[in-house]
Design an enzyme around this catalytic site. Structure first.
Site, PDB file in Angstrom:
ATOM      1  N   ASP A 144      -3.543 -28.477  -8.821  1.00 23.12           N
ATOM      2  CA  ASP A 144      -2.796 -29.460  -8.028  1.00 23.12           C
ATOM      3  C   ASP A 144      -1.297 -29.359  -8.284  1.00 23.12           C
ATOM      4  O   ASP A 144      -0.844 -29.485  -9.420  1.00 23.12           O
ATOM      5  CB  ASP A 144      -3.283 -30.869  -8.359  1.00 23.12           C
ATOM      6  CG  ASP A 144      -4.704 -31.090  -7.875  1.00 23.12           C
ATOM      7  OD1 ASP A 144      -4.933 -30.958  -6.665  1.00 23.12           O
ATOM      8  OD2 ASP A 144      -5.587 -31.385  -8.709  1.00 23.12           O
TER       9      ASP A 144
ATOM     10  N   ASP B 178       3.171 -27.069 -12.822  1.00 18.00           N
ATOM     11  CA  ASP B 178       4.186 -27.923 -12.199  1.00 18.00           C
ATOM     12  C   ASP B 178       4.409 -29.228 -12.948  1.00 18.00           C
ATOM     13  O   ASP B 178       5.429 -29.871 -12.764  1.00 18.00           O
ATOM     14  CB  ASP B 178       3.799 -28.261 -10.754  1.00 18.00           C
ATOM     15  CG  ASP B 178       2.625 -29.227 -10.708  1.00 18.00           C
ATOM     16  OD1 ASP B 178       2.751 -30.289 -10.076  1.00 18.00           O
ATOM     17  OD2 ASP B 178       1.581 -28.935 -11.320  1.00 18.00           O
TER      18      ASP B 178
ATOM     19  N   ASP C  22      -2.494 -23.708 -12.924  1.00 10.70           N
ATOM     20  CA  ASP C  22      -2.916 -25.076 -12.664  1.00 10.70           C
ATOM     21  C   ASP C  22      -3.276 -25.120 -11.175  1.00 10.70           C
ATOM     22  O   ASP C  22      -2.904 -24.216 -10.410  1.00 10.70           O
ATOM     23  CB  ASP C  22      -1.758 -26.036 -12.984  1.00 10.70           C
ATOM     24  CG  ASP C  22      -2.084 -27.469 -12.621  1.00 10.70           C
ATOM     25  OD1 ASP C  22      -3.181 -27.949 -12.972  1.00 10.70           O
ATOM     26  OD2 ASP C  22      -1.245 -28.113 -11.971  1.00 10.70           O
TER      27      ASP C  22
END
Length: 194
Positions: A17, A172, A15
């Site tokens: 961000d 995250d 991922d």
């Protein structure tokens, strides 16, 4: 944070961000500023537990559905993106994750799978100096179903030519981890509590 590549992994998917780029505080600040202009107070808990990792229009739709707001998803998203872009060039890599990518460049196929728009993610990746490490790059612009749906990760594994069960995902957000799990991938949680 000590991260390792799982021995079953034949490809790595990241991922952007909050995973490979430390941008989540900037996203939160941009959302909080824009939503305050529309009379909505965004809390850190709501943003980081339910909204992170989703495309901007999906965040506005979530707020409309769960909080009785009546915000225009595309207008508010555009305002948020403008506020975010003002600060994105100052993004820094999350070194523990960036180091995994640097170390495995040229050894394992690697891809990016993000819920952000392509033009914004490309700017983030240029700011952190990692744009050229990845063979596949899937964004919110490339899929019809967004995280927590597994489409982004499944399409990324197809582009990399590796079966989902042999792809290790670094994520995250809860929606991203759910998407990777639903895709049948090896999931590595890199959220701040790890």
């Amino acid at each position: 944070m000590a991260l390792t590549v799982d021995p079953r992994a034949r490809a790595l998917i990241f991922d952007v961000d909050g995973t490979i780029a430390d941008t989540m505080p900037t996203h939160f600040d941009a959302w909080r500023e824009v939503l305050a202009n529309h009379g909505f107070e965004l809390t850190r808990e709501l943003f980081f537990s339910h909204l992170g990792g989703r495309p901007s229009p999906a965040i506005v739709s979530y707020l409309n559905e769960h909080y009785g707001a009546s915000l225009d998803p595309y207008l508010v998203s555009r305002e948020k993106d403008e506020a975010y872009i003002e600060h994105v060039d100052h993004a820094e890599p999350i070194e523990a994750v960036a180091e995994i990518a640097r170390r495995n460049y040229g050894t394992l196929p690697m891809g990016l799978a993000t819920g952000e728009q392509r033009h914004i993610s490309e700017r983030v990746l240029r700011a952190i100096g990692l744009m050229d490490l990845f063979e596949a790059f899937l964004t919110a612009d490339d899929v019809t179903e967004h995280k927590p749906h597994p489409e982004t990760f499944l399409r990324c594994s197809q582009l990399l030519g590796v079966e989902p069960a042999h792809c290790q995902v670094f994520e995250d957000s809860s929606s991203g981890m759910e998407a990777a799990t639903r895709a049948g991938m090896i999931v590595t949680d890199v959220s701040p509590h790890v």
